[in-house]
Design a protein around this motif. Structure first.
Motif, mmCIF file in Angstrom:
data_model
loop_
_atom_site.group_PDB
_atom_site.id
_atom_site.type_symbol
_atom_site.label_atom_id
_atom_site.label_comp_id
_atom_site.label_asym_id
_atom_site.label_seq_id
_atom_site.Cartn_x
_atom_site.Cartn_y
_atom_site.Cartn_z
ATOM 1 N N HIS A 174 -0.389 1.904 16.607
ATOM 2 C CA HIS A 174 0.474 0.744 16.722
ATOM 3 C C HIS A 174 1.751 1.057 15.961
ATOM 4 O O HIS A 174 2.077 2.215 15.748
ATOM 5 C CB HIS A 174 -0.266 -0.488 16.185
ATOM 6 N N THR A 175 2.467 0.035 15.495
ATOM 7 C CA THR A 175 3.736 0.269 14.793
ATOM 8 C C THR A 175 3.504 1.086 13.528
ATOM 9 O O THR A 175 2.668 0.725 12.707
ATOM 10 C CB THR A 175 4.336 -1.092 14.338
ATOM 11 N N LEU A 178 -0.105 4.788 9.483
ATOM 12 C CA LEU A 178 -0.202 5.786 8.421
ATOM 13 C C LEU A 178 -1.049 6.938 8.928
ATOM 14 O O LEU A 178 -2.002 6.728 9.685
ATOM 15 C CB LEU A 178 -0.921 5.192 7.198
ATOM 16 N N GLY A 204 -2.101 -3.455 10.965
ATOM 17 C CA GLY A 204 -1.582 -2.584 12.024
ATOM 18 C C GLY A 204 -2.721 -2.025 12.852
ATOM 19 O O GLY A 204 -3.627 -2.771 13.260
ATOM 20 N N SER A 205 -2.731 -0.711 13.076
ATOM 21 C CA SER A 205 -3.808 -0.129 13.900
ATOM 22 C C SER A 205 -5.083 0.120 13.101
ATOM 23 O O SER A 205 -6.011 0.750 13.595
ATOM 24 C CB SER A 205 -3.322 1.155 14.565
ATOM 25 N N THR A 207 -5.739 1.702 10.102
ATOM 26 C CA THR A 207 -6.066 2.986 9.450
ATOM 27 C C THR A 207 -6.643 2.790 8.044
ATOM 28 O O THR A 207 -7.641 3.440 7.694
ATOM 29 C CB THR A 207 -4.818 3.896 9.376
ATOM 30 N N ASP A 270 -3.783 -9.116 11.023
ATOM 31 C CA ASP A 270 -2.385 -8.810 11.356
ATOM 32 C C ASP A 270 -1.873 -9.976 12.187
ATOM 33 O O ASP A 270 -2.645 -10.627 12.896
ATOM 34 C CB ASP A 270 -2.282 -7.502 12.149
ATOM 35 N N ILE A 271 -0.581 -10.195 12.106
ATOM 36 C CA ILE A 271 0.010 -11.316 12.867
ATOM 37 C C ILE A 271 0.109 -10.980 14.354
ATOM 38 O O ILE A 271 0.186 -11.856 15.199
ATOM 39 C CB ILE A 271 1.389 -11.682 12.275
ATOM 40 N N ASP A 272 0.073 -9.699 14.673
ATOM 41 C CA ASP A 272 0.275 -9.243 16.044
ATOM 42 C C ASP A 272 -1.083 -9.017 16.724
ATOM 43 O O ASP A 272 -1.842 -8.129 16.330
ATOM 44 C CB ASP A 272 1.081 -7.935 15.989
ATOM 45 N N ASP A 298 -1.080 -14.781 10.101
ATOM 46 C CA ASP A 298 -0.075 -14.400 9.106
ATOM 47 C C ASP A 298 -0.844 -13.920 7.866
ATOM 48 O O ASP A 298 -1.914 -14.460 7.550
ATOM 49 C CB ASP A 298 0.773 -15.623 8.767
ATOM 50 N N ASN A 314 0.339 -2.774 3.592
ATOM 51 C CA ASN A 314 1.349 -1.773 3.953
ATOM 52 C C ASN A 314 2.391 -2.465 4.841
ATOM 53 O O ASN A 314 2.378 -2.331 6.048
ATOM 54 C CB ASN A 314 0.661 -0.615 4.697
ATOM 55 N N PRO A 315 3.287 -3.249 4.198
ATOM 56 C CA PRO A 315 4.312 -3.926 5.002
ATOM 57 C C PRO A 315 5.349 -2.932 5.500
ATOM 58 O O PRO A 315 5.474 -1.840 4.948
ATOM 59 C CB PRO A 315 4.945 -4.910 4.007
ATOM 60 N N GLU A 316 6.081 -3.310 6.528
ATOM 61 C CA GLU A 316 7.180 -2.457 6.988
ATOM 62 C C GLU A 316 8.192 -2.304 5.859
ATOM 63 O O GLU A 316 8.359 -3.207 5.034
ATOM 64 C CB GLU A 316 7.868 -3.096 8.200
HETATM 65 C C1 LIG Z 1 3.769 -0.730 8.682
HETATM 66 S S1 LIG Z 1 2.745 -1.620 9.752
HETATM 67 C C2 LIG Z 1 1.129 -1.263 9.105
HETATM 68 C C3 LIG Z 1 0.595 0.028 9.649
HETATM 69 C C4 LIG Z 1 -0.833 0.266 9.268
HETATM 70 N N1 LIG Z 1 -0.997 0.615 7.870
HETATM 71 C C5 LIG Z 1 -1.428 1.386 10.149
HETATM 72 O O1 LIG Z 1 -1.792 2.447 9.632
HETATM 73 O O2 LIG Z 1 -1.465 1.201 11.371
HETATM 74 C C6 LIG Z 1 2.997 -3.257 9.240
HETATM 75 C C7 LIG Z 1 2.195 -4.304 10.004
HETATM 76 O O3 LIG Z 1 2.476 -5.593 9.416
HETATM 77 C C8 LIG Z 1 2.358 -6.565 10.442
HETATM 78 N N2 LIG Z 1 3.052 -7.794 9.997
HETATM 79 C C9 LIG Z 1 4.386 -7.984 9.866
HETATM 80 N N3 LIG Z 1 4.614 -9.238 9.406
HETATM 81 C C10 LIG Z 1 3.401 -9.830 9.222
HETATM 82 C C11 LIG Z 1 2.983 -11.099 8.751
HETATM 83 N N4 LIG Z 1 3.860 -12.036 8.376
HETATM 84 N N5 LIG Z 1 1.653 -11.351 8.664
HETATM 85 C C12 LIG Z 1 0.755 -10.423 9.050
HETATM 86 N N6 LIG Z 1 1.094 -9.199 9.532
HETATM 87 C C13 LIG Z 1 2.406 -8.904 9.603
HETATM 88 C C14 LIG Z 1 2.970 -5.904 11.656
HETATM 89 O O4 LIG Z 1 2.491 -6.509 12.857
HETATM 90 C C15 LIG Z 1 2.496 -4.428 11.489
HETATM 91 O O5 LIG Z 1 1.323 -4.219 12.230
#
Ligand SMILES: C[S@@+](CC[C@H](N)C(=O)[O-])C[C@H]1O[C@@H](n2cnc3c(N)ncnc32)[C@H](O)[C@@H]1O
Length: 393
Positions: A174-175, A178, A204-205, A207, A270-272, A298, A314-316
């Motif tokens: 996903h986005t 890691l 996210g995905s 991990t 995850d929110i998505d 959320d 692990n936020p963006e």
């Molecule tokens: C950097 S990615 C995490 C990647 C993850 N560690 C992986 O290995 O796949 C950040 C994630 O935060 C989620 N996200 C962003 N804002 C959010 C929120 N307010 N509540 C929950 N999840 C949120 C995004 O949908 C995204 O999947």
């Protein structure tokens, strides 16, 4: 070559992970040797190499030293490589790939160097057996790796082939996922052992949650993979490998419940919805979905079981124009969430953006240094006592 003959084993990893590799190597009962930023040496035979491939979570590749020699020209290189009895190691029906890292005044083109090494290997096999193995760029069969620095060449068999960090469970990335080896090191840094709940909002995905589940159930990550470089050599001992796998499986099954230990729940949200779907499928592929509860919400709505435990986020931390203001709000909300809903837990935030980490507004009790795709990152640790102080990190 006798597979029981010892040589130097070089375990490679990404920058920042060598201390975790060392810990894993020593936990397996080996004595670790010299290390540098992206590698750790030890002594061992081909069986040790197999065992390392099966168990290591934070490494990239397990390289077995075949030969080390002084060299000042491509011709000398060819002459040295062709001297090895490759016909004892590689069948002419196999496929060989050569990877070179070159840092010497004697040549400046690593592709040319790889070609020279490959020519020497296949010429030798053709000379001794009458037919030559195929060769090319694919790294899923025999992989030979050369490091040429100044006047010194080190020639290794890459017993892993493809990187160990490509576990094979992430069918749906996903986005910004890691790398699995980095996620495992992050979980190791938290000291997590499966005895208390682990919460991964923003999963996210999945991990981090999946690596945590593998650690909690003591499941060797190599059980997920069916192909390694060493399997394509003539001295591959399949019964010994099968036995190693069976022992690892037994250990993990005992941990999974019957011997009295069931890991505490892992919660991943995850929110998505697409991220959660990907995480769920990946966890199924990894064989750990029964240990993880998934939810779409959320992060601030994630249900935190009462008591103590670990939260890893692990936020963006992207720096695209226009992102900062939105991310600042998110990081501020992470601080609020920790303070208001997570008392009793230890919170961790993995980020590559120091400016954003300040916005969290809580005092860090420790900072672990990591690199993610060459970006310097930190894993920030927060002790979330009831009544945690609202103070800048
Ligand atoms: C950097 S990615 C995490 C990647 C993850 N560690 C992986 O290995 O796949 C950040 C994630 O935060 C989620 N996200 C962003 N804002 C959010 C929120 N307010 N509540 C929950 N999840 C949120 C995004 O949908 C995204 O999947």
């Amino acid at each position: 070559m006798d597979p029981k003959q010892k040589s130097t084993i070089l375990i490679t990893c990404s920058a920042g992970l060598v201390d975790y590799v060392r810990r894993e190597v020593e936990d397996l009962g080996y004595q670790s040797g010299e290390s540098h930023k992206t590698g750790l040496e030890m002594q061992g035979d081909q069986y040790d190499a197999m065992r390392l491939n099966l168990h290591l979570r934070t490494a990239y590749n397990v390289l077995f030293l075949l030969k080390q020699f002084r060299c000042e020209s491509p011709e000398e290189l060819y002459g040295n490589v062709i001297e090895l009895s490759w016909e004892d190691m590689i069948s002419p029906d196999e496929y060989v790939s050569v990877v070179s890292r070159v840092n010497t005044e004697h040549v400046n083109n690593s592709m040319f160097v790889s070609l020279k090494v490959k020519d020497a290997i296949v010429d030798r096999i053709a000379d001794k057996t009458g037919s030559r193995p195929d060769s090319g760029k694919d790294r899923d069969k025999v992989v030979v790796q050369l490091y040429w620095k100044d006047d010194l060449c080190r020639l290794y068999l890459n017993t892993s082939g493809l990187k160990l960090s490509d576990r094979g469970y992430r069918k749906m990335p996903h986005t910004a996922p890691l790398r699995e080896s980095l996620a495992a090191a992050i979980i190791m840094a938290t000291g997590y052992d499966g005895s208390e709940p682990l919460i991964c909002p923003m999963c996210g995905s999945g991990t981090l949650a999946i690596e945590a589940a593998l650690i909690a159930s003591r499941r060797a990550p190599g059980l997920l993979r069916g192909n390694y470089g060493f399997m394509h050599t003539k001295y591959f001992d399949r019964p010994a490998w099968q036995q190693m796998r069976n022992e690892a499986l037994k250990k993990s099954k005992a941990r999974g419940g019957k011997a009295g230990f069931t890991p505490a729940r892992i919660i991943a949200t995850d929110i998505d919805p697409q991220a959660v779907e990907a995480a769920r499928k990946n966890a199924m592929t990894a064989g750990v979905s029964h240990l993880i509860d998934f939810d779409v919400c959320d992060f601030a709505e994630t249900v935190i079981p009462p008591g103590t435990g670990t939260i890893v986020m692990n936020p963006e931390y992207g720096l695209r124009v226009g992102q900062m203001q939105k991310l600042k709000k998110t990081y501020k909300r992470i601080g609020d969430f920790f303070k208001q809903k997570c008392a009793g837990y230890t919170g961790y935030v993995f980020t590559g953006n120091p400016a954003l980490s300040k916005v969290i507004g809580l005092r860090t009790s420790r900072r672990f240094e990591f690199y993610n795709a060459n970006i310097e990152c930190r894993l920030l640790k927060y002790e979330l006592y009831a009544g945690t102080k609202d103070k800048q990190a």
